[in-house]
Scaffold this active site. Structure first.
Site, PDB file in Angstrom:
ATOM      1  CD  GLU A   1      -3.255  -2.141   7.617  1.00 17.17           C
ATOM      2  OE1 GLU A   1      -2.118  -2.136   7.150  1.00 17.17           O
ATOM      3  OE2 GLU A   1      -4.075  -1.236   7.406  1.00 17.17           O
TER       4      GLU A   1
ATOM      5  CD  GLU B   1      -2.911   5.613   6.684  1.00 16.24           C
ATOM      6  OE1 GLU B   1      -1.845   5.359   7.275  1.00 16.24           O
ATOM      7  OE2 GLU B   1      -3.020   5.588   5.439  1.00 16.24           O
TER       8      GLU B   1
ATOM      9  CG  HIS C   1      -5.841   1.751   5.299  1.00 12.88           C
ATOM     10  ND1 HIS C   1      -5.387   2.715   6.176  1.00 12.88           N
ATOM     11  CD2 HIS C   1      -4.816   0.878   5.128  1.00 12.88           C
ATOM     12  CE1 HIS C   1      -4.133   2.439   6.506  1.00 12.88           C
ATOM     13  NE2 HIS C   1      -3.765   1.329   5.896  1.00 12.88           N
TER      14      HIS C   1
ATOM     15  N   GLY D   1       2.678   2.525  10.848  1.00 11.23           N
ATOM     16  CA  GLY D   1       3.619   3.613  10.671  1.00 11.23           C
ATOM     17  C   GLY D   1       4.290   4.094  11.946  1.00 11.23           C
TER      18      GLY D   1
ATOM     19  CG  ASN E   1      -1.801   1.216   1.313  1.00  8.16           C
ATOM     20  OD1 ASN E   1      -1.955   1.960   0.344  1.00  8.16           O
ATOM     21  ND2 ASN E   1      -2.383   1.445   2.471  1.00  8.16           N
TER      22      ASN E   1
ATOM     23  CE  LYS F   1      -0.287   3.339   4.629  1.00  7.72           C
ATOM     24  NZ  LYS F   1      -0.111   3.470   6.089  1.00  7.72           N
TER      25      LYS F   1
ATOM     26  CB  SER G   1       5.363  -1.487  11.910  1.00  5.57           C
ATOM     27  OG  SER G   1       4.946  -0.162  12.149  1.00  5.57           O
TER      28      SER G   1
END
Length: 257
Positions: free
Chosen positions: A172, A102, A100, A178, A11, A13, A218
């Site tokens: 996730e 985010e 996701h 991250g 991904n 992003k 991560s």
């Protein structure tokens, strides 16, 4: 137990313009030219890169699946800035990320919206990667199971058992995306097993045996093999480490480590 081919997804992003994307995928294809189907690989670049990568993947017959990061659930309409699933399908996109964290956290996507996207992706012949995961506060409060199973149930509503069995679910933990923090292999396995158990309750044992469950958060070359050794982890949704072809190839080649 059903044989599930691992799926490692990158991904990207909001990284890599189409020149950088092309260079990255060409190098990645070179590094993965002898996989022989042992592991499936998808890359999910920004929308502006999709046509460039489609052309490269198809012309060079790369063993890489083209993916997208997001789509709307409607086929067309006055939705400024959005992309319809049919538009992605025309570019031979195979996998589309839905829900996701985010998108949920930063752009307010609800479980209902995510479910609509899952159904729209399926209706257009592509495979959703349905994301689920908990915050650090939710985890510390003992709410992981309720949050994750609730997101899975909501995301799969209206999908047939056959559709559910063929899609991908990515666990996730939000606190590990991250941040450099990674769930231990045992913690990741526990929650991925919960995802599979939830699928069994929603769509039956057959669907649960074939659905692929990825871990994301991560993931790096150093921890990929340990994560992939877990019985209910069938792949990884990789963020930052997928931007570098060599790092991502080492993750895909976790069996070599």
């Amino acid at each position: 137990m059903a044989e599930r081919t691992p799926l490692i997804s990158g991904n990207w992003k909001m990284h890599h313009n189409h020149f950088e994307a092309l260079a990255t995928v060409q190098k990645l294809a070179y590094l993965l030219d002898d996989l022989d189907g042992a592991v499936e690989v998808s890359v999910h670049p920004p929308f502006t890169d999709l046509r460039t990568l489609q052309t490269a993947i198809e012309q060079d017959r790369m063993e890489i699946a083209l993916g997208a990061q997001h789509c709307h659930w409607e086929e067309k309409g006055a939705f400024t800035g959005e992309v319809a699933p049919a538009m992605l399908a025309k570019l031979n996109v195979r996998y589309v990320i839905a829900g996701h964290s985010e998108r949920r956290e930063l752009f307010g996507e609800t479980d209902e919206w995510v479910n609509r996207k899952v159904l729209a992706i399926l209706a257009n012949g592509m495979t959703p990667i349905l994301c689920c995961g908990e915050t650090l506060d939710e985890r510390e409060a003992g709410g992981t199971a309720d949050k994750v199973s609730g997101q899975v149930r909501a995301g799969l509503e209206g999908a047939s058992p056959q559709q559910v069995g063929a899609l991908v679910i990515a666990y996730e933990p939000i606190w590990a995306i991250g941040t450099g923090r990674t769930a231990s292999a045992e913690d990741a396995q526990e929650t991925c097993a919960l995802v599979r158990a939830t699928v069994a309750e929603v769509a039956g044992a057959d669907a649960a045996s074939t659905v692929r469950v990825q871990y994301g958060g991560s993931v790096k070359p150093a921890n990929a093999a340990e994560l992939m050794a877990q019985p209910d982890i069938d792949g990884a949704l990789v963020g930052g480490a997928s931007l570098d072809a060599e790092d991502f190839a080492r993750i895909v080649r976790y069996r070599d480590s």
